[in-house]
Design an enzyme around this catalytic site. Structure first.
Site, PDB file in Angstrom:
ATOM      1  CD  GLU A  40      -0.095  -1.165   7.678  1.00  0.00           C
ATOM      2  OE1 GLU A  40       0.293   0.116   7.870  1.00  0.00           O
ATOM      3  OE2 GLU A  40      -0.096  -1.568   6.752  1.00  0.00           O
ATOM      4  N   GLY A  96      -0.358  11.095   2.512  1.00  0.00           N
ATOM      5  CA  GLY A  96       0.732  11.010   1.825  1.00  0.00           C
ATOM      6  C   GLY A  96       0.660  11.396   0.417  1.00  0.00           C
ATOM      7  CB  THR A  97      -1.322  10.192  -2.163  1.00  0.00           C
ATOM      8  OG1 THR A  97      -2.748   9.715  -1.581  1.00  0.00           O
ATOM      9  CG2 THR A  97      -0.380   9.208  -1.981  1.00  0.00           C
ATOM     10  CG  ASN A 121      -4.477  -2.896   6.328  1.00  0.00           C
ATOM     11  OD1 ASN A 121      -3.654  -3.558   6.744  1.00  0.00           O
ATOM     12  ND2 ASN A 121      -4.248  -1.856   5.446  1.00  0.00           N
ATOM     13  CB  SER A 181      -3.780  -4.737  -2.820  1.00  0.00           C
ATOM     14  OG  SER A 181      -2.558  -4.843  -2.700  1.00  0.00           O
ATOM     15  NE  ARG A 183      -0.859   8.492   8.405  1.00  0.00           N
ATOM     16  CZ  ARG A 183      -1.244   7.976   7.360  1.00  0.00           C
ATOM     17  NH1 ARG A 183      -2.657   7.703   7.033  1.00  0.00           N
ATOM     18  NH2 ARG A 183      -0.382   8.017   6.290  1.00  0.00           N
TER      19      ARG A 183
END
Length: 523
Positions: A358, A483-484, A360, A66, A480
């Site tokens: 979203e 996640g990685t 983006n 992407s 937040r």
């Protein structure tokens, strides 16, 4: 049909896992430097094949990264309905990608077969549609995926060529509905729905033929989308695309200073665009007379069906001005979910008409199948509004967010409302915002609510954020954990850029202080 386990191990051994890397499947699939992905892509092919046998339907696999630089690549799996891989199967993806060698991989595959009750027999005939974008590494990685699919007994890989990710999602969905599912069918499907909506436009809307000389200027990000836009153009006689950044010599590389992600994050014009392009106004504005007022969209009672629930799904990253406009000006229900398009898609499916995007640009519109079936019933025919709604459901790629169908949707809306692109831009003004990140020792030190708008633990951090937000007019902020990686992301907005910047800095300081910040302290 017997599984050749020895042959499987031999095939897997040709794609050894790189050491020292922990792979994690998420909304973006697996994504990394392309030179490190061969084993993961082979194993993703195996998983896509197993998923096909489990669901007794075709699945999909696309090689793409992407918005990432051209040196990166990735792999995403497509479920039979055209959506993303079911979240319940993501642990399977992780277990396979992280298996240490071909022997460990074999054991993981055996476990998945048992847990998912996958049967093999003479009637086994799974299918996995494969595609890739234009990255130089794509061809080699696609070959690895194809070998992974073929290593599973009874499943065949089908190379669909160079496609956008949404095109492959659409094709998987169409194929499993026993509909024609080629790239030509995709273009024909979208363009026919667009022409139907043109023909059904309200009397007071401007005739598109009077605007045939107007071009829609598009940033192609030097990627696959640019190529596909030009192919779609051939079927749309009343739309003219001027596609810049098509990958031609001198236009730069893939996603290098171009693309939606670059514009959204950097708040800058993409390469080969400047302020003069932004100031160009569509001639539509000067051609419209006696246009109706902007409509208010609300939930509605439809005789024979009941309440039609229309809702918009956003994440905490959606600009507060957009949420206010949707709720106060349009009267729409707005729901918030965790960051990640899979969460928005799932929530949007709860509505009769669910709209999600979203910040983006990822998003689409979903129509509940029961609602569409009702609209197709005999007594509903003859009503232009019903024909329009059905045409919209055909033109929008409901499998996944699709910029090509999105462009057509925007053009239809502007045509029906008699708006220029500037009118659309002027419906509300985004609040200034700022994003920062703080490195922490352990990202698990912070826990948030499901919508990621509030910190649950440590509670002192949320109290500190609330105190800072209260100091600024129009202030809003949330944090937040990534996640990685061990970082915490901070988002802040306020009525001016300077106050948004100050709010973000203040919140970053509290994150560092209360959540185990490491390295230089935010100043």
């Amino acid at each position: 049909m017997e599984w050749d386990w020895e042959g499987f191990r031999h095939a897997a051994a040709a794609f050894p896992k790189p050491s020292g890397i922990d792979f994690s499947y998420g909304t973006a699939g697996f994504r990394l430097d392309a030179s490190l992905l061969a084993s993961t892509v082979f194993r993703a092919g195996v998983l896509a094949a197993l998923r096909s046998l489990s669901m007794k339907s075709a699945t999909g696999l696309v090689i793409t990264a992407s918005h990432n630089p051209a040196s990166d690549n990735g792999v995403k799996l497509v479920d039979p309905g055209g959506g993303m891989l079911a979240m319940r199967w993501e642990p399977h993806a992780n277990a396979m990608a992280n298996a240490s060698d071909e022997h460990a991989l074999t054991e993981v595959v055996r476990k998945i077969i048992k847990e998912e009750s996958i049967a093999f027999g003479d009637e086994s005939c799974g299918k996995v549609l494969l595609a890739r974008d234009t990255r130089p590494s794509g061809q080699i990685l696609l070959a690895a995926a194809s070998q992974g699919v073929a290593a599973v007994a009874g499943v065949a890989p089908v190379d669909m060529g160079i496609l956008t990710t949404p095109q492959l999602h659409w094709m998987v969905c169409a194929l499993n509905k026993d509909q024609p599912a080629t790239e030509v069918n995709y273009y024909s499907h979208l363009s026919q729905a667009f022409r139907t909506l043109e023909q059904l436009r309200p009397d007071k809307s401007v005739r598109r033929s009077s605007l045939a000389s107007e071009s829609i200027i598009i940033d192609g990000a030097n990627g696959v989308g640019a190529l596909k836009l030009l192919q779609l153009q051939e079927l749309l006689e009343n739309l003219q695309f001027e596609v810049r950044n098509c990958g031609r010599a001198g236009e730069g590389g893939l996603n290098d200073g171009v693309g939606a992600d670059f514009v959204q994050k950097e708040k800058a014009f993409p390469r080969n665009f400047d302020k003069s392009d932004a100031l160009k106004k569509n001639q539509l504005q000067s051609l419209v007379e006696d246009v109706e007022e902007k409509p208010i969209i609300t939930t509605t009672l439809v005789a024979g069906y009941g309440d039609v629930r229309v809702g918009v799904v956003q994440t905490a990253y959606a600009n507060g001005a957009s949420t206010k406009y949707l709720q106060q000006e349009l009267g729409l229900e707005v729901s918030l979910t965790s960051t990640g398009v899979k969460y928005l898609h799932e929530k949007a499916s709860e509505y009769d008409i669910g709209i999600y995007f979203e910040a983006n640009g990822h998003g689409t519109i979903l129509f509940r199948e029961e609602f569409l079936a009702f609209l197709r019933t005999k007594h509903m025919w003859g009503k232009p509004s019903i024909h329009r709604l059905l045409a919209v459901s055909e033109m929008i790629n409901q499998a996944v967010g699709d910029a090509l169908s999105g462009i057509l949707m925007v053009e239809i809306v502007l045509m029906y409302l008699g708006w220029s692109i500037q009118d659309w831009n002027d419906i509300y003004a985004d609040l200034p915002s700022k994003q920062l990140k703080v490195k922490v020792a352990n990202r698990a030190a912070i826990r948030t609510t499901a919508s990621e708008t509030k910190v649950v633990y440590p509670s002192e951090l949320q109290k500190a954020i609330d105190t800072e937000v209260g100091k600024y007019d129009g202030g809003r902020s949330f944090v937040r954990p990534s996640g990685t990686e061990d970082i915490v992301r901070i988002y802040a907005e306020a009525t001016t850029q300077s106050t948004a910047d100050a709010l973000a800095q203040a919140v970053a300081f509290h994150v560092y202080r209360l959540a185990g910040g490491v390295g230089p302290q935010p100043s």
